[in-house]
Structure formats: structure tokens, C-alpha cells
Scaffold this motif. Structure first.
Motif, PDB file in Angstrom:
ATOM      1  N   THR A  36      -6.432 -15.131  -4.757  1.00 51.51           N
ATOM      2  CA  THR A  36      -6.937 -15.765  -3.548  1.00 51.51           C
ATOM      3  C   THR A  36      -7.261 -17.211  -3.878  1.00 51.51           C
ATOM      4  O   THR A  36      -7.860 -17.488  -4.919  1.00 51.51           O
ATOM      5  CB  THR A  36      -8.189 -15.048  -3.007  1.00 51.51           C
ATOM      6  OG1 THR A  36      -7.808 -13.730  -2.584  1.00 51.51           O
ATOM      7  CG2 THR A  36      -8.803 -15.784  -1.828  1.00 51.51           C
ATOM      8  N   GLU A  52       5.473  -7.935  -0.636  1.00 48.22           N
ATOM      9  CA  GLU A  52       4.445  -8.941  -0.870  1.00 48.22           C
ATOM     10  C   GLU A  52       3.909  -9.466   0.458  1.00 48.22           C
ATOM     11  O   GLU A  52       4.674  -9.717   1.388  1.00 48.22           O
ATOM     12  CB  GLU A  52       5.079 -10.090  -1.667  1.00 48.22           C
ATOM     13  CG  GLU A  52       4.201 -11.276  -1.911  1.00 48.22           C
ATOM     14  CD  GLU A  52       4.948 -12.390  -2.634  1.00 48.22           C
ATOM     15  OE1 GLU A  52       4.396 -12.895  -3.620  1.00 48.22           O
ATOM     16  OE2 GLU A  52       6.063 -12.767  -2.208  1.00 48.22           O
ATOM     17  N   TRP A  85      -2.160  -1.811  -1.405  1.00 45.53           N
ATOM     18  CA  TRP A  85      -1.775  -3.122  -1.931  1.00 45.53           C
ATOM     19  C   TRP A  85      -2.657  -3.488  -3.104  1.00 45.53           C
ATOM     20  O   TRP A  85      -3.826  -3.105  -3.150  1.00 45.53           O
ATOM     21  CB  TRP A  85      -1.919  -4.190  -0.831  1.00 45.53           C
ATOM     22  CG  TRP A  85      -1.020  -3.907   0.328  1.00 45.53           C
ATOM     23  CD1 TRP A  85      -1.299  -3.122   1.417  1.00 45.53           C
ATOM     24  CD2 TRP A  85       0.325  -4.345   0.492  1.00 45.53           C
ATOM     25  NE1 TRP A  85      -0.209  -3.076   2.244  1.00 45.53           N
ATOM     26  CE2 TRP A  85       0.800  -3.810   1.698  1.00 45.53           C
ATOM     27  CE3 TRP A  85       1.171  -5.144  -0.259  1.00 45.53           C
ATOM     28  CZ2 TRP A  85       2.083  -4.056   2.174  1.00 45.53           C
ATOM     29  CZ3 TRP A  85       2.450  -5.397   0.207  1.00 45.53           C
ATOM     30  CH2 TRP A  85       2.897  -4.845   1.414  1.00 45.53           C
ATOM     31  N   GLN A  86      -2.095  -4.252  -4.042  1.00 41.95           N
ATOM     32  CA  GLN A  86      -2.855  -4.807  -5.155  1.00 41.95           C
ATOM     33  C   GLN A  86      -3.117  -6.275  -4.860  1.00 41.95           C
ATOM     34  O   GLN A  86      -2.180  -7.013  -4.526  1.00 41.95           O
ATOM     35  CB  GLN A  86      -2.067  -4.709  -6.463  1.00 41.95           C
ATOM     36  CG  GLN A  86      -1.878  -3.316  -6.967  1.00 41.95           C
ATOM     37  CD  GLN A  86      -1.074  -3.296  -8.269  1.00 41.95           C
ATOM     38  OE1 GLN A  86      -0.419  -4.256  -8.634  1.00 41.95           O
ATOM     39  NE2 GLN A  86      -1.144  -2.185  -8.954  1.00 41.95           N
ATOM     40  N   HIS A  87      -4.362  -6.691  -5.000  1.00 38.16           N
ATOM     41  CA  HIS A  87      -4.698  -8.101  -4.824  1.00 38.16           C
ATOM     42  C   HIS A  87      -4.181  -8.862  -6.044  1.00 38.16           C
ATOM     43  O   HIS A  87      -4.431  -8.474  -7.182  1.00 38.16           O
ATOM     44  CB  HIS A  87      -6.214  -8.260  -4.691  1.00 38.16           C
ATOM     45  CG  HIS A  87      -6.646  -9.678  -4.622  1.00 38.16           C
ATOM     46  ND1 HIS A  87      -7.202 -10.325  -5.686  1.00 38.16           N
ATOM     47  CD2 HIS A  87      -6.584 -10.583  -3.611  1.00 38.16           C
ATOM     48  CE1 HIS A  87      -7.476 -11.569  -5.344  1.00 38.16           C
ATOM     49  NE2 HIS A  87      -7.111 -11.745  -4.079  1.00 38.16           N
ATOM     50  N   TYR A 144      -0.932 -10.397  -1.939  1.00 40.46           N
ATOM     51  CA  TYR A 144      -0.998  -8.976  -2.281  1.00 40.46           C
ATOM     52  C   TYR A 144       0.392  -8.480  -2.635  1.00 40.46           C
ATOM     53  O   TYR A 144       1.386  -8.897  -2.055  1.00 40.46           O
ATOM     54  CB  TYR A 144      -1.507  -8.145  -1.093  1.00 40.46           C
ATOM     55  CG  TYR A 144      -2.868  -8.557  -0.610  1.00 40.46           C
ATOM     56  CD1 TYR A 144      -4.010  -7.979  -1.155  1.00 40.46           C
ATOM     57  CD2 TYR A 144      -3.026  -9.517   0.383  1.00 40.46           C
ATOM     58  CE1 TYR A 144      -5.278  -8.350  -0.711  1.00 40.46           C
ATOM     59  CE2 TYR A 144      -4.288  -9.903   0.829  1.00 40.46           C
ATOM     60  CZ  TYR A 144      -5.402  -9.315   0.272  1.00 40.46           C
ATOM     61  OH  TYR A 144      -6.639  -9.687   0.700  1.00 40.46           O
ATOM     62  N   SER A 149      -4.611 -15.353   0.539  1.00 37.93           N
ATOM     63  CA  SER A 149      -4.601 -14.213  -0.381  1.00 37.93           C
ATOM     64  C   SER A 149      -3.195 -13.672  -0.510  1.00 37.93           C
ATOM     65  O   SER A 149      -2.447 -13.602   0.464  1.00 37.93           O
ATOM     66  CB  SER A 149      -5.530 -13.107   0.122  1.00 37.93           C
ATOM     67  OG  SER A 149      -6.871 -13.562   0.133  1.00 37.93           O
ATOM     68  N   ASP A 209       1.377  -1.682  -3.809  1.00 42.89           N
ATOM     69  CA  ASP A 209       1.007  -0.782  -4.901  1.00 42.89           C
ATOM     70  C   ASP A 209       2.080   0.285  -5.015  1.00 42.89           C
ATOM     71  O   ASP A 209       2.351   1.005  -4.053  1.00 42.89           O
ATOM     72  CB  ASP A 209      -0.354  -0.161  -4.595  1.00 42.89           C
ATOM     73  CG  ASP A 209      -1.021   0.416  -5.813  1.00 42.89           C
ATOM     74  OD1 ASP A 209      -0.533   0.223  -6.937  1.00 42.89           O
ATOM     75  OD2 ASP A 209      -2.081   1.051  -5.631  1.00 42.89           O
TER      76      ASP A 209
END
Length: 182
Positions: free
Chosen positions: A166, A135, A161-163, A178, A176, A181
Motif C-alpha cells: 500500500t 491482481e 487475496w494477499q496484500h 493485491y 493498494s 491467493d
């Protein structure tokens, strides 16, 4: 075990000036950030979820300048290949590790650690290169400092990475989150 990064960067991606100075961060002069005097940007909730803090030598040396030990009795591991001893007067919960990020990860996992907070440029980069960060929580401060210590460095391969979310704060800081992934 989970490893997280919680860090602030300038808009141009630096975590500190070239000399390690953090004077560009809101509150570094002792004053609260404009508009968010009571805001901790989720820091306390994050720290409450962490059982081990892993920092590099330069971060450790900067933390020592803040006055009393900033992490109380929290378990802290200082990663350094050059330090041979820690400063006098630190809690016994602070230790030194001269090995790699993967070696430390293996040791901490075997010891039952659940959530690592990884901090410091080279330390973060080493954990990222080893595929050990799950993370990223990055708070962008609306300032350009032009040059400094970058958060990210060279990698052998892309890391996707997956958002997650935010949040824009009244002070102008934008945080933000993340998740790696898989």
C-alpha cells in the motif's frame, strides 16, 4: 496469461456516479491533484506491462467522450452483448467481443496475449466471477459520493487475496495492490 485491474474508487467503493460521471476523480476538471502534480500513481509502468486492454461497453462509451482515442494503437477489446459496431475512426487494434469473459480469455491466451488490463464495473465483475483476475490495484480517492456504480458485485464464492503493498500519496490517494491467493 495474467489479468489485472487498475482502478480508482471513492472511499465508499464506487468507480463512477450512477450516470457514469467521473467528476469526483482528481484531475477530472483538468487540474492536477493537489500535492502530486507530477505523480502518475504507477499508471505508465502498469500500462507498459499490458498488451491487451479489455473494457466494457459503458467504459468504452465514456472513453469516447475524452476526445482523441485514449489508448492510441494499443490492442483494446470492448466486451458488449448489445453493440453491433464500433465508432468510426478507431484504430484497427480495437475490436468487439460479444461472448463471456472465459471465452475471451481463451481466445486471447490462444493468440499469445500475456497481460490483460481489465476495466469497467461489469467487466471486472465478470472476470472475477470466472476466477480470471490475478491482481487488483485499487486507488482510493478520499471522497464519499454516496451512491454510484460499485466496483464489486455478487459472487458465487469468496475470493481470497494477499496484500502486496500500500502506498499513500501526498494528494491523499491511497493505492493498494493485491494478488489472488492461490
Amino acid at each position: 496469461m495474467k489479468a489485472s485491474v487498475y482502478i480508482a474508487t471513492s472511499l465508499d467503493g464506487f468507480i463512477a456516479r450512477e450516470n457514469g460521471a467521473l467528476d469526483w476523480l482528481p484531475g477530472s476538471d483538468g487540474a492536477a491533484g493537489a500535492g502530486d502534480e507530477q505523480e502518475d500513481y504507477g499508471y505508465q509502468a502498469f500500462m507498459d506491462s499490458v498488451d491487451v486492454i479489455v473494457i466494457g461497453r459503458k467504459t468504452y462509451e465514456i472513453v469516447l467522450t475524452f476526445g482523441p482515442w485514449a489508448y492510441g494503437r494499443q490492442r483494446v477489446v470492448v466486451m458488449s452483448r448489445t453493440l453491433t459496431k464500433l465508432a468510426e475512426g478507431l484504430p484497427e487494434t480495437v475490436s468487439l467481443h460479444a461472448g463471456s469473459a472465459l471465452e475471451l480469455w481463451t481466445e486471447l491466451e490462444a493468440a499469445g496475449a500475456r497481460h490483460l488490463y481489465v476495466d469497467g464495473g461489469k467487466t471486472i465483475q465478470g472476470f472475477l466471477a470466472g476466477g480470471l483476475i490475478d491482481e487488483l490495484i485499487i486507488t482510493r480517492v478520499p471522497v464519499l459520493i454516496g451512491t454510484g456504480i460499485p466496483l464489486f458485485g455478487p459472487l458465487n464464492a469468496d475470493i481470497r487475496w494477499q496484500h502486496v503493498e500500500t502506498i499513500a500519496y501526498k494528494s491523499g490517494l491511497v493505492q493498494s495492490r493485491y494478488r489472488r491467493d492461490e
